[in-house]
Design an enzyme around this catalytic site. Structure first.
Site, PDB file in Angstrom:
ATOM      1  N   HIS A 191      20.569 -65.728 -12.919  1.00 51.64           N
ATOM      2  CA  HIS A 191      20.891 -65.295 -14.269  1.00 51.64           C
ATOM      3  C   HIS A 191      21.326 -66.212 -15.274  1.00 51.64           C
ATOM      4  O   HIS A 191      21.060 -66.297 -16.517  1.00 51.64           O
ATOM      5  CB  HIS A 191      22.133 -64.345 -14.031  1.00 51.64           C
ATOM      6  CG  HIS A 191      22.016 -62.754 -13.860  1.00 51.64           C
ATOM      7  ND1 HIS A 191      22.480 -62.598 -12.464  1.00 51.64           N
ATOM      8  CD2 HIS A 191      21.725 -61.937 -14.607  1.00 51.64           C
ATOM      9  CE1 HIS A 191      21.981 -61.142 -12.618  1.00 51.64           C
ATOM     10  NE2 HIS A 191      21.390 -60.768 -13.622  1.00 51.64           N
ATOM     11  N   GLU A 433      -0.138 -66.314  -5.880  1.00 48.18           N
ATOM     12  CA  GLU A 433       0.826 -67.333  -5.329  1.00 48.18           C
ATOM     13  C   GLU A 433       1.320 -67.455  -4.092  1.00 48.18           C
ATOM     14  O   GLU A 433       2.449 -67.717  -3.766  1.00 48.18           O
ATOM     15  CB  GLU A 433       2.107 -66.725  -6.335  1.00 48.18           C
ATOM     16  CG  GLU A 433       2.388 -65.175  -6.364  1.00 48.18           C
ATOM     17  CD  GLU A 433       3.557 -64.622  -7.254  1.00 48.18           C
ATOM     18  OE1 GLU A 433       4.393 -65.609  -7.701  1.00 48.18           O
ATOM     19  OE2 GLU A 433       3.772 -63.643  -7.441  1.00 48.18           O
ATOM     20  N   ASP A 457       5.601 -70.260  -7.026  1.00 41.10           N
ATOM     21  CA  ASP A 457       5.700 -69.545  -5.561  1.00 41.10           C
ATOM     22  C   ASP A 457       4.765 -70.186  -4.580  1.00 41.10           C
ATOM     23  O   ASP A 457       5.043 -70.378  -3.469  1.00 41.10           O
ATOM     24  CB  ASP A 457       5.622 -67.974  -5.626  1.00 41.10           C
ATOM     25  CG  ASP A 457       6.927 -67.195  -5.959  1.00 41.10           C
ATOM     26  OD1 ASP A 457       8.100 -67.673  -5.247  1.00 41.10           O
ATOM     27  OD2 ASP A 457       6.870 -66.221  -6.669  1.00 41.10           O
ATOM     28  N   CYS A 504       0.388 -69.672 -14.619  1.00 37.06           N
ATOM     29  CA  CYS A 504       1.642 -69.305 -15.398  1.00 37.06           C
ATOM     30  C   CYS A 504       2.982 -69.797 -14.667  1.00 37.06           C
ATOM     31  O   CYS A 504       3.973 -69.380 -15.111  1.00 37.06           O
ATOM     32  CB  CYS A 504       1.651 -67.907 -15.428  1.00 37.06           C
ATOM     33  SG  CYS A 504       1.867 -66.897 -13.951  1.00 37.06           S
TER      34      CYS A 504
HETATM   35  C1  PEP Z   1       5.536 -68.079 -10.227  1.00 39.35           C
HETATM   36  O1  PEP Z   1       5.728 -68.063  -9.033  1.00 39.35           O
HETATM   37  O2  PEP Z   1       4.809 -69.244 -10.609  1.00 39.35           O
HETATM   38  C2  PEP Z   1       5.537 -67.231 -11.358  1.00 39.35           C
HETATM   39  C3  PEP Z   1       5.086 -67.501 -12.665  1.00 39.35           C
HETATM   40  O3  PEP Z   1       6.256 -66.215 -10.998  1.00 39.35           O
HETATM   41  P1  PEP Z   1       7.954 -66.224 -10.900  1.00 39.35           P
HETATM   42  O4  PEP Z   1       8.382 -67.584 -11.374  1.00 39.35           O
HETATM   43  O5  PEP Z   1       8.230 -65.153 -11.819  1.00 39.35           O
HETATM   44  O6  PEP Z   1       8.152 -66.181  -9.395  1.00 39.35           O
HETATM   45 MG    MG Z   2       6.236 -65.944  -8.646  1.00 40.31          MG
END
Ligand code: PEP
Ligand code: MG
Length: 579
Positions: A191, A433, A457, A504
């Site tokens: 958070h 991921e 991830d 991403c």
């Molecule tokens: C990731 O795992 O790279 C991702 C973009 O998702 P999050 O960071 O929300 O797990």
């Molecule tokens: Mg992720």
């Protein structure tokens, strides 16, 4: 001088005195009173409860204005907690029967409730304990009339050093006087990290025991971009960081010029830059920074700040708001990715002994089809208003992707029957991921409209390293050759099948990796809005053969340290002043 390494939670450099939050509970001066003083204690209790209720109502309204309705709901929960008649009844009994003071009776009852929550050993309830502590501190402050931990009325700029911050502390701080946050615990997606980013406050988390290493007033340097805090720095270090702070500001101004320019290499290869967002209102900053669309909308944030699951209409309103703000540009809405450290008070995975490997994300949705369908309905309804795309997180098996797509088809049928508009050809893609999805990407490419690589991830699962655990942070490296080989595999599978591949994870926003990723074949990257201008600068400065040569050499390393040194050298050559 001590240098502490944590996890970068929000970029930027801060230099200033430490303000160490007292992590102890308020010390209660008197525990009991004469029986005749009970009415006086009841009056004190009621006044404190009412004062706290008023503060919370004001905080709720101010937060709604600043960060949106969903973020404000956390305080609605605090308000409701205080107003619950059972709470007052229990405290009144302690005052009348045990002759406790108002403070001691209140603290006693709150401790009992916190113990109950903790005893369940449930990640979801553990998050609630933080809320109870927040409420406890607020009411005790009103009973005891002290403001020891009041960080809303700071008089000089400070770096807040704390074990952790509650959501209410993080949103209610006085921005003008807070230079940065340095916290013992937390991860990139906690958070407080998100709120720090939203408010542009440099932050480092997971510093372990920074609260015991630092005393109030001690000078600190906090480098939020690199996750470093220097305690009691020498003059040379202060000077060095002042320079990098000034450089950071110069860069921000310099990079503004790239906003309106196309994202193409010198030899005309287009690399589309999209933004990652958590809340609809962030779209504006993303477009302002030069994003050509939203590559990742983390829809679970609607649930994270909520105390009850958002209704279909509330979800629809949020998605529609985001879709309208992107004005026809693509927007990839990721279905809720709850679990691991993204625990919602309202809904979602809990009770897993090992939450990262448990019933999280898409797995949870597939076992809670009512919730999932309602969520998909909201996304599909919003799809009528723009170029919406749906993306599933944490896919591990083909069966999961098929089930999730079949659920979308079911929901589409229902909408059709109800005569509700939606985009019939909405592209349905998936995040890659997990190593399993990467290794099977060739098969997934036959069934997904697009891939988006979640390196945050993917790195965690490939290297078996918790991304929020500071004790293994040295092993967490998206440039580990094992991860790069999986990237290679995913990009090749996508290319062979004509499936667009984006990336991403946080890696996409780092200039260190940009050319290598383009050289490996990526033509779409999605990142935090503030990273876009810098990445565009790197892309406009290079050529495809340059990038391909960097990727070729990078893939030849079998050691992440050597590879990192190589990437640093290349980046330094590109812009010697920056590293
Ligand atoms: C990731 O795992 O790279 C991702 C973009 O998702 P999050 O960071 O929300 O797990
Ligand atoms: Mg992720």
């Amino acid at each position: 001088m001590i240098i502490k390494k944590g996890i970068s939670a929000s970029p930027g450099v801060a230099i200033g005195p430490a303000f160490v939050l007292d992590t102890e509970d308020y010390r209660i001066p008197r525990r009991t009173v004469e029986p005749s003083q009970a009415p006086e204690q009841l009056r004190i209790l009621d006044a404190a409860l009412e004062a706290s209720r008023q503060e919370l109502a004001e905080l709720r309204v101010a937060t709604a204005r600043r960060l949106g309705e969903q973020a404000a709901m956390i305080f609605a929960f605090h308000e409701a907690f205080i107003a619950e008649p059972g709470l007052r009844r229990a405290i009144v009994q302690l005052i009348e029967r045990q002759h406790y003071t108002a403070a001691f009776a209140f603290s006693n009852e709150m401790n009992r409730r916190q113990r109950e929550f903790r005893a369940v050993a449930d990640a979801y309830l553990k998050e609630r304990v933080k809320d109870l502590q927040d409420v406890e501190r607020r009411v005790l402050r009103n009973i005891l009339g002290r403001a020891r931990e009041d960080i809303t009325r700071l008089t000089q700029p400070v770096i807040i050093v704390a074990h952790d911050l509650t959501p209410s502390q993080a949103v209610s701080i006085d921005r003008a006087h807070v230079l940065g946050f340095a916290l013992n615990v937390g991860g990139q997606t906690s958070h407080v990290a998100l709120i720090a980013k939203l408010r542009g406050i440099p932050a480092v988390v997971a510093l372990n025991d920074i609260t015991s290493d630092v005393t109030g007033g001690e000078l600190l340097v906090l480098d939020g971009s690199h996750g470093i805090v220097v305690c009691d720095p020498d003059d040379a270090n202060v000077e060095r960081y002042r320079e990098s702070q000034a450089e950071h500001r110069r860069q921000e101004i310099h990079l503004k010029q790239f906003r309106g320019l196309p994202s193409v290499t010198r030899d005309d290869v287009r690399v589309t830059l999209h933004a990652n967002i958590e809340l609809p209102e962030e779209v504006d900053a993303a477009i302002e920074a030069g994003a050509e669309g939203v590559g990742l909308y983390r829809s679970e944030f609607l649930f994270l700040a909520a105390t009850r699951p958002p209704t279909e209409d509330e979800q629809y309103e949020a998605f529609l708001d985001a879709v309208k703000r992107v004005k026809g540009a693509p927007i990839v809405i990721r279905t809720i990715d709850l679990g691991a450290d993204k625990i919602s008070a309202a809904v979602g995975p809990s009770r897993d002994p090992n939450p990262d490997l448990g019933l999280r994300s898409l797995r949870y949705c597939l076992q809670h089809l009512d919730l999932f369908k309602q969520h998909l309905r909201a996304i599909l309804r919003a799809s009528a208003a723009g170029d919406v795309r749906i993306m599933f997180p944490m896919v591990t098996t083909l069966m999961e992707l098929r089930q999730a797509k079949a659920t979308v088809a079911d929901v589409m049928e229902d909408l059709e029957e109800d005569g509700i508009a939606f985009r019939h050809d909405v592209p349905i893609g998936m995040m890659i991921e997990t190593p399993a999805a990467a290794l099977l990407s060739e098969s997934f490419a036959r069934e997904a409209a697009f891939f988006s690589i979640g390196t945050n991830d993917l790195t965690e699962y490939t290297l078996a390293v918790d991304r929020a655990n500071e004790r293994v942070a040295h092993l967490y490296a998206p440039h580990n050759p094992a991860v790069l080989r999986l990237l290679r595999m995913i990009i090749d599978s996508g290319a062979a099948a004509g499936v667009p591949v984006s990336l991403c994870g946080e890696m996409a926003g780092s200039p260190l990796y940009c050319k290598m990723l383009v050289g490996m074949g990526l033509r779409q990257l999605s990142m935090a809005p503030q990273d876009i201008p810098e990445i565009k600068r790197v892309i406009r400065s290079t050529t495809l053969p340059d990038c391909q040569e960097i990727a070729r050499r990078a893939l030849g390393f079998d050691n992440d340290r050597e590879l990192l040194n190589y990437l640093r050298d290349v980046t330094r050559e590109d812009d010697p002043e920056r590293l």
